[in-house]
Scaffold this active site. Sequence first.
Site, PDB file in Angstrom:
ATOM      1  N   PHE A   1     -15.373  58.135  42.202  1.00 17.73           N
ATOM      2  CA  PHE A   1     -14.723  58.430  43.224  1.00 17.73           C
ATOM      3  C   PHE A   1     -12.498  57.788  43.194  1.00 17.73           C
ATOM      4  O   PHE A   1     -12.399  58.883  43.845  1.00 17.73           O
ATOM      5  CB  PHE A   1     -15.515  58.302  44.485  1.00 17.73           C
ATOM      6  CG  PHE A   1     -15.466  56.787  45.871  1.00 17.73           C
ATOM      7  CD1 PHE A   1     -16.025  56.441  45.300  1.00 17.73           C
ATOM      8  CD2 PHE A   1     -13.872  57.525  46.546  1.00 17.73           C
ATOM      9  CE1 PHE A   1     -16.374  55.266  45.719  1.00 17.73           C
ATOM     10  CE2 PHE A   1     -14.156  55.704  46.859  1.00 17.73           C
ATOM     11  CZ  PHE A   1     -15.175  54.649  46.841  1.00 17.73           C
ATOM     12  N   LYS A   2     -12.772  56.682  43.202  1.00 15.04           N
ATOM     13  CA  LYS A   2     -11.463  55.615  43.376  1.00 15.04           C
ATOM     14  C   LYS A   2     -10.485  56.879  42.990  1.00 15.04           C
ATOM     15  O   LYS A   2      -9.154  56.883  43.427  1.00 15.04           O
ATOM     16  CB  LYS A   2     -12.065  54.778  42.841  1.00 15.04           C
ATOM     17  CG  LYS A   2     -12.643  54.017  43.266  1.00 15.04           C
ATOM     18  CD  LYS A   2     -13.189  52.778  43.130  1.00 15.04           C
ATOM     19  CE  LYS A   2     -13.869  51.207  43.418  1.00 15.04           C
ATOM     20  NZ  LYS A   2     -15.093  51.699  43.990  1.00 15.04           N
ATOM     21  N   ASP A   3     -10.985  58.090  41.774  1.00 15.76           N
ATOM     22  CA  ASP A   3      -9.602  58.736  41.136  1.00 15.76           C
ATOM     23  C   ASP A   3      -9.488  59.747  42.953  1.00 15.76           C
ATOM     24  O   ASP A   3      -8.022  60.096  42.241  1.00 15.76           O
ATOM     25  CB  ASP A   3      -9.966  60.107  40.181  1.00 15.76           C
ATOM     26  CG  ASP A   3     -10.594  59.022  38.577  1.00 15.76           C
ATOM     27  OD1 ASP A   3     -10.024  57.614  38.248  1.00 15.76           O
ATOM     28  OD2 ASP A   3     -11.537  59.044  37.916  1.00 15.76           O
TER      29      ASP A   3
END
Length: 466
Positions: free
Chosen positions: A111-113
């Site tokens: 999810f860090k993208d």
Amino acid sequence: MRYVSTRGEAAPRDFESVLLAGLAEDGGLFLPESWPTLAGEEWEALRGLPYSDLAAEIISRFTGDTFADGVLRDMCRDAYAGFATPAVAPLVQLDERRFALELFHGPTLAFKDFALQLLGRMFDHVLARRGERITIVGATSGDTGSAAIEACRDRANLDIVILHPEGRTSAVQRRQMTTVLSPNVRNIAIKGDFDTCQDMVKAMFNDAPFRAEMNLSAVNSINWARIAAQIPYYVYAALSLGAPEREVAFAVPTGNFGNVFAAWAARRMGLPVTALIIGANRNDILARWITANDMSARPVTPSLSPSMDIQVSSNFERLLFELLDRDGARTAATMRAFRETGTMPVPDDAWQGATSLFHGLAVSDEDTISEMRRLHAQGYLADPHTAAGTAASHACAPEKVGVPIVIAATAHPAKFPDAVEQATGTRPELPPHLADLYAREERFDVLPNDLAAVQSAVRSHARRNG
Ligand SMILES: *Cc1c(COP(=O)(O)O)cnc(C)c1O
């Protein structure tokens, strides 16, 4: 839109300056001076928008006049065009009331993208306008490094150096970093553990002449812009399930409190959220806090969900500030006590207030495995972090919460193939864009635990000197 520090001493700043600074000068974290809220028809107007346009609408409530008309929307379209599915954040139904919000279709499969793909573009845009150039330095135990590198590669106005502990990340995680051969990217494997790398980054930031010479900057999860960029997917999921007319609950596997704080912020903006459920692993400080107001740090021990192997949840300070009615002096004193004693004295009334919204569960490795197995038997392959979220949603959702529960699916199962195979007997395959990851050339330096050596590597890399 101006921002204040949670410790109350730093002068208010605008979004651009918060983006570049990361941490406030008083050691606190930035929050909006007042929260933007949306009325019923404003939420409804967002329903049906493509993900990137919805994201731009939400994020624009926080960016003030940093970006000219249309610029933020174009950046969001560009950032999310690289995701593997047009839905960007697809919602997959697991059972009658549970949905997985798949946040792992970005370039590095976590999810860090969502935040970093946008941040890389924001940085480049703002720096070009200012005629500045920065060097981003960070330490990673796994997912943050690859997401930051992927977001910053080939950008004109920044260089990035990521330190990782030699031999201590998974092969997939290391290769996602070291096979990026762009000239502005450099990977350094440090002979030490994650804390060694982290300490070295802190030491570089504390070296004022070096910091100024390199124009050092950070993209770690305390940067407000990262939280702001994580709010839209909660809005997107809730609107898909009938908000603002219907309520939802969210279950979030979290360690640093960043992702669940973004869900809290969506609620603060007026989204009808009845419950926030935290999935932790054996490093259970957040779960202990919610169930017993026990916020005491214990040694970190490795688990099947390594991205939550954390005992100091840096973003918790943002919630604390809100629970203490935005009293910066009390927040600062509470954080000081935590640093000195290892236990955070959250006043009972503040904690009580939080327990009506928050629920939490520490999920053991054994329970993570059996949850992955159970989900697989029902046709869903989950990574260990996601499984901690779904397990917590089963244990904590009070029956009265008869609303849909959205679980943040934070990583692609192929990012943690060993744990997934152990649980399900199925070895997940990397998606097409990473299928040849093991055949790609790797490039990284190996350096000893020696600050001077690492600083000289950073200096030789930074193009601002070249
Ligand atoms: C980083 C990460 C988390 C934890 O996120 P927080 O910032 O602590 O909320 C959870 N799952 C995965 C896969 C991650 O990469």
